[in-house]
Design an enzyme around this catalytic site. Structure first.
Site, PDB file in Angstrom:
ATOM      1  N   THR A 128      10.759  -9.905   4.992  1.00 14.71           N
ATOM      2  CA  THR A 128      10.821 -11.200   4.309  1.00 14.71           C
ATOM      3  C   THR A 128      11.096 -10.935   2.825  1.00 14.71           C
ATOM      4  O   THR A 128      11.071  -9.780   2.381  1.00 14.71           O
ATOM      5  CB  THR A 128       9.502 -11.995   4.480  1.00 14.71           C
ATOM      6  OG1 THR A 128       8.433 -11.241   3.918  1.00 14.71           O
ATOM      7  CG2 THR A 128       9.204 -12.291   5.927  1.00 14.71           C
ATOM      8  N   LYS A 179      12.978  -1.281  10.067  1.00 17.19           N
ATOM      9  CA  LYS A 179      12.100  -2.289   9.470  1.00 17.19           C
ATOM     10  C   LYS A 179      12.375  -3.543  10.295  1.00 17.19           C
ATOM     11  O   LYS A 179      13.285  -4.339   9.971  1.00 17.19           O
ATOM     12  CB  LYS A 179      12.486  -2.485   7.985  1.00 17.19           C
ATOM     13  CG  LYS A 179      11.763  -3.629   7.285  1.00 17.19           C
ATOM     14  CD  LYS A 179      10.450  -3.220   6.697  1.00 17.19           C
ATOM     15  CE  LYS A 179       9.715  -4.417   6.115  1.00 17.19           C
ATOM     16  NZ  LYS A 179       8.397  -4.074   5.586  1.00 17.19           N
ATOM     17  N   THR A 195       6.500   1.704   2.912  1.00 20.17           N
ATOM     18  CA  THR A 195       7.921   2.055   2.788  1.00 20.17           C
ATOM     19  C   THR A 195       8.055   3.470   2.235  1.00 20.17           C
ATOM     20  O   THR A 195       8.855   4.275   2.738  1.00 20.17           O
ATOM     21  CB  THR A 195       8.640   1.051   1.853  1.00 20.17           C
ATOM     22  OG1 THR A 195       8.434  -0.259   2.368  1.00 20.17           O
ATOM     23  CG2 THR A 195      10.121   1.322   1.758  1.00 20.17           C
ATOM     24  N   ASP A 222      13.302  -2.745   1.270  1.00 22.00           N
ATOM     25  CA  ASP A 222      12.663  -1.714   2.109  1.00 22.00           C
ATOM     26  C   ASP A 222      13.698  -1.043   3.003  1.00 22.00           C
ATOM     27  O   ASP A 222      13.708   0.182   3.161  1.00 22.00           O
ATOM     28  CB  ASP A 222      11.581  -2.346   3.009  1.00 22.00           C
ATOM     29  CG  ASP A 222      10.313  -2.675   2.234  1.00 22.00           C
ATOM     30  OD1 ASP A 222      10.338  -2.596   0.998  1.00 22.00           O
ATOM     31  OD2 ASP A 222       9.297  -3.011   2.881  1.00 22.00           O
ATOM     32  N   VAL A 278       0.822  -1.233   0.000  1.00 23.16           N
ATOM     33  CA  VAL A 278       0.000   0.000   0.000  1.00 23.16           C
ATOM     34  C   VAL A 278       0.848   1.272   0.000  1.00 23.16           C
ATOM     35  O   VAL A 278       0.324   2.364  -0.251  1.00 23.16           O
ATOM     36  CB  VAL A 278      -0.983   0.064   1.194  1.00 23.16           C
ATOM     37  CG1 VAL A 278      -2.060  -0.991   1.085  1.00 23.16           C
ATOM     38  CG2 VAL A 278      -0.254  -0.036   2.509  1.00 23.16           C
ATOM     39  N   GLY A 321       3.314  -5.941   6.022  1.00 21.63           N
ATOM     40  CA  GLY A 321       1.923  -6.224   5.656  1.00 21.63           C
ATOM     41  C   GLY A 321       0.968  -5.376   6.486  1.00 21.63           C
ATOM     42  O   GLY A 321       1.230  -4.199   6.726  1.00 21.63           O
ATOM     43  N   GLY A 325       6.026  -1.468   9.647  1.00 23.93           N
ATOM     44  CA  GLY A 325       5.549  -2.824   9.926  1.00 23.93           C
ATOM     45  C   GLY A 325       5.790  -3.730   8.728  1.00 23.93           C
ATOM     46  O   GLY A 325       6.621  -3.455   7.854  1.00 23.93           O
TER      47      GLY A 325
END
Ligand SMILES: Nc1ncnc2c1ncn2[C@@H]1O[C@H](COP(=O)(O)OP(=O)(O)OP(=O)(O)O)[C@@H](O)[C@H]1O
Ligand SMILES: [Mg+2]
Length: 236
Positions: free
Chosen positions: A42, A38, A17, A55, A14, A119, A117
């Site tokens: 993953t 961060k 980052t 990120d 969305v 997700g 975060g």
């Protein structure tokens, strides 16, 4: 004064980052000693036997910090999957002690910290431990990033009401047009309804702009757009 925000989102992709990096870049340009984090990434790539997340690299460049990579991203996993699954596939468990100790060091070093975060709020990190639990333990107010497409009202209300049920402080919402949406009526009514139904401030409305691609960081463009589009209220 110590400040920080935990940047969460209604979903993956969305614009967390972009928003965390953009806000950090504005703070930095105002001479504020800002840091970024961060905690868990993953889908990391192996570079000379070390796992690196895109990120983290973007956030590090945006905030122009010299902090060690392992502090900014203490948990790096290779599989592009939810953290608990990526950890299982690597035969490890996510080390939350490492996250907390890196957070404490960065919080000590900097006057403001943006933590991205992974997700949305219900992404599992351990059997019964989710991103929302981490945000709660770090005790930072949330900034919720959402898209501006059909479905955004539902996703954002679910995120906001879940965060409120868990007692988290929400600073506001940033609407980020990460997908180009030509329907102006949809976009405007989404924002009006989000304000009405959440009673939260809309801290910024970031337009779709190809130059905002996080894989190609252009500091001048990011700074200009964020200065124009972000509410001055979140800038110290
Ligand atoms: N306003 C925008 N205009 C154009 N492209 C955008 C915009 N916002 C985000 N993007 C692009 O959309 C993609 C997803 O954005 P970003 O990586 O910030 O999302 P995220 O929420 O951090 O995702 P993840 O869950 O993977 O961490 C990136 O390639 C980014 O460059
Ligand atoms: Mg991201």
């Amino acid at each position: 004064m110590k400040r920080g925000y935990f940047i969460t989102g209604t979903d993956t992709g969305v614009g967390k980052t972009l928003v965390a990096g953009g806000l950090a870049a504005i703070y930095k340009s105002r001479g504020i000693n800002v840091g970024v984090m961060k905690p868990i990434a993953t889908g990391c790539k192996k570079v000379q036997n070390t796992l690196i997340s895109d990120d983290t690299i973007f956030l590090k460049h945006a905030a122009e910090v010299n902090d060690e990579y392992e502090l900014i991203n203490p948990v790096s996993l290779e599989q592009p999957l939810a953290p608990i699954i990526a950890a299982r596939m690597s035969n490890t468990k996510i080390d939350l002690e490492k996250v907390h100790s890196a957070f404490d060091t960065l919080f000590e070093r900097h006057d403001a910290l943006f933590v991205e975060g992974i997700g949305g709020l219900l992404v599992p990190i351990d059997e019964y431990y989710f991103i929302i639990d981490m945000a709660n333990e770090l005790e930072l107010p949330l900034i919720v990033v959402c898209r501006n497409i059909l479905g955004t009202i539902n996703h954002t209300l679910l995120t906001v009401s879940y965060a409120r049920q868990h007692g988290l402080d929400i600073k506001g919402i940033i609407v980020n047009e990460s997908i180009e949406t030509p329907d102006d009526t949809l976009k405007k009514t989404n924002i009006d309804e989000l304000k009405r139904l959440t009673d939260l401030p809309i801290l910024g409305i970031i337009p779709f702009d190809k130059r905002l691609d996080t894989r190609n960081f252009n500091k001048e463009v990011v700074l200009k757009i964020f200065r124009d589009k972000i509410n001055k209220d979140i800038i110290i």
